[in-house]
Design an enzyme around this catalytic site. Structure first.
Site, PDB file in Angstrom:
ATOM      1  N   GLU A  33       0.822  -1.209   0.000  1.00 65.67           N
ATOM      2  CA  GLU A  33       0.000   0.000   0.000  1.00 65.67           C
ATOM      3  C   GLU A  33       0.860   1.264   0.000  1.00 65.67           C
ATOM      4  OE1 GLU A  33      -3.161   0.454  -0.427  1.00 65.67           O
ATOM      5  OE2 GLU A  33      -3.659  -1.676  -0.509  1.00 65.67           O
ATOM      6  N   TYR A 116      -7.009   6.369   3.928  1.00 71.59           N
ATOM      7  CA  TYR A 116      -7.142   5.365   2.866  1.00 71.59           C
ATOM      8  C   TYR A 116      -6.315   4.116   3.169  1.00 71.59           C
ATOM      9  CZ  TYR A 116      -6.441   2.847  -1.454  1.00 71.59           C
ATOM     10  OH  TYR A 116      -6.366   1.840  -2.385  1.00 71.59           O
ATOM     11  N   ASP A 134      -9.892   6.327  -2.573  1.00 69.42           N
ATOM     12  CA  ASP A 134      -8.778   6.983  -3.259  1.00 69.42           C
ATOM     13  C   ASP A 134      -9.291   7.568  -4.577  1.00 69.42           C
ATOM     14  OD1 ASP A 134      -9.174   4.788  -4.883  1.00 69.42           O
ATOM     15  OD2 ASP A 134      -7.056   4.231  -4.981  1.00 69.42           O
ATOM     16  N   CYS A 198     -17.950  -2.747 -18.046  1.00 66.22           N
ATOM     17  CA  CYS A 198     -18.041  -2.359 -16.634  1.00 66.22           C
ATOM     18  C   CYS A 198     -19.220  -3.051 -15.967  1.00 66.22           C
ATOM     19  CB  CYS A 198     -18.201  -0.849 -16.517  1.00 66.22           C
ATOM     20  SG  CYS A 198     -18.343  -0.274 -14.808  1.00 66.22           S
ATOM     21  N   SER A 299       5.434  16.585  -8.388  1.00 72.45           N
ATOM     22  CA  SER A 299       4.002  16.890  -8.361  1.00 72.45           C
ATOM     23  C   SER A 299       3.723  18.389  -8.480  1.00 72.45           C
ATOM     24  CB  SER A 299       3.366  16.335  -7.085  1.00 72.45           C
ATOM     25  OG  SER A 299       4.029  16.858  -5.938  1.00 72.45           O
TER      26      SER A 299
END
Length: 353
Positions: A33, A116, A134, A198, A299
């Protein structure tokens, strides 16, 4: 019930196979994770394999030197994740007798673990009913339920979390959370979603309204900053001057060359470069071999990097820098642009032999 049953049925038939999905070992789930935060699964998989091979247990990670952890993480970015990973491993090993907390609230107290990640670990490892929300989940919920509130505003965060909590499977929360992650990564993608395949297409409001590509809504809040980093790679008799980065800037605890940051591009100012080189070396006996430029995006920052390769026969004054040889240069954790520079330099030197 209809929503979660669709997700679980799809997950059991179509989920991707990853090594962390064959175990309930909390250490390995936690490791996966942390690695997968802000990282594509295709890239994260190789790092997960390296970490579990080098540090098969939490004790192995906790007792390792930080430099070894950072070196293994090199190239993955967001290095605070690696530092927090190491800090938390040491805390669990030293203060919790090597045993992970077994519930969401206690996991949340660990450094580097947010809502999360705590929800993902607690649901997967301990079957705790916690919805992990998320970017993938925001996107799915916004489209299926036609939600036009921005996902990164306070009201939006509350709305989506409340909705996610109401939808989660009562009996298989871990599989459900992983199902949503997979669906968002492979079917309900940001661009060109595969709506025909989906499992939620029959109940997706955005699909019926043909506004899939307009959701989710996100407020643009960050401005990308340009930075101009001028590095001086000074080589003396096969050794290089390097510096361990400190403070709270990018690449904390990684090693780089002597640096002068400018507010504007350097534009190959040889007078400036020679002046700075003279200050670092403490004399005029040097030769600027070449200048290499790299662009590196983070970022919120765009790094414009220039690395000057400088050779000198004069022993450089210390200036708080350390001297390392070629072997050490390949072993120390360094930023990606400097790793690339070393690779190119050493390949050139080897080809000239």
């Amino acid at each position: 019930m209809e929503f979660s049953s669709h997700i679980l049925q799809w997950y059991y038939n179509k989920h991707r196979d990853f090594p962390w999905r064959t175990t309930k070992n909390t250490y390995k789930i936690w490791l996966s994770e942390i690695i997968l935060q802000q990282t594509r699964t295709s890239q994260g998989l190789s790092y997960y394999t390296k970490f579990t091979g080098t540090f098969p247990t939490l004790k192995d990670l906790a007792t390792a030197k930080e430099e070894k952890v950072l070196k293994l993480w090199q190239g993955l970015g967001y290095y605070s994740r690696a530092r927090n990973l190491h800090t938390t491993a040491k805390h669990i090993h030293d203060n919790l007798k090597g045993v992970f907390p077994d519930n969401y609230e206690e996991l949340l107290k660990l450094k580097g673990i947010g809502p999360y990640t705590a929800a993902a670990i607690s649901s997967i490892c301990y079957n705790e009913k916690r919805a992990a929300v998320d970017g993938n989940v925001y996107r799915i919920l916004a489209r299926v339920f036609n939600i036009h509130t921005a996902i990164n505003c306070t009201a939006g965060i509350k709305i989506f979390q409340k909705l996610a909590n109401s939808l989660i499977s009562e009996t298989k929360p871990g599989d459900y959370n992983q199902g949503l992650m997979d669906l968002g990564a492979t079917i309900c993608t940001p661009k060109n979603p595969d709506c025909n395949n989906c499992p939620l297409n029959s109940i997706c409001i955005a699909r019926s309204k043909k506004i899939i590509n307009k959701l989710p809504i996100k407020i643009k809040t960050t401005k990308v900053k340009d930075r101009y980093l001028n590095y001086f790679c000074i080589e003396h008799k096969g050794q290089f001057l390097m510096n361990k980065r400190e403070g709270n800037d990018i690449w904390k605890n990684l090693y780089d060359f002597p640096l002068r940051e400018l507010n504007i591009p350097n534009n190959k100012n040889s007078t400036h470069d020679k002046k700075i080189t003279k200050e670092i070396i403490g004399g005029n006996s040097f030769s600027i071999e070449k200048s290499i430029q790299y662009k590196h995006k983070l970022s919120h920052q765009k790094l414009n990097i220039t690395i000057l390769h400088i050779t000198t026969n004069q022993t450089p004054r210390e200036n708080n820098y350390i001297k390392i040889n070629r072997k050490q240069a390949l072993e120390l954790p360094v930023p990606k642009p400097i790793e690339k520079f070393f690779q190119e330099l050493f390949n050139t030197l080897d080809s000239e032999k």
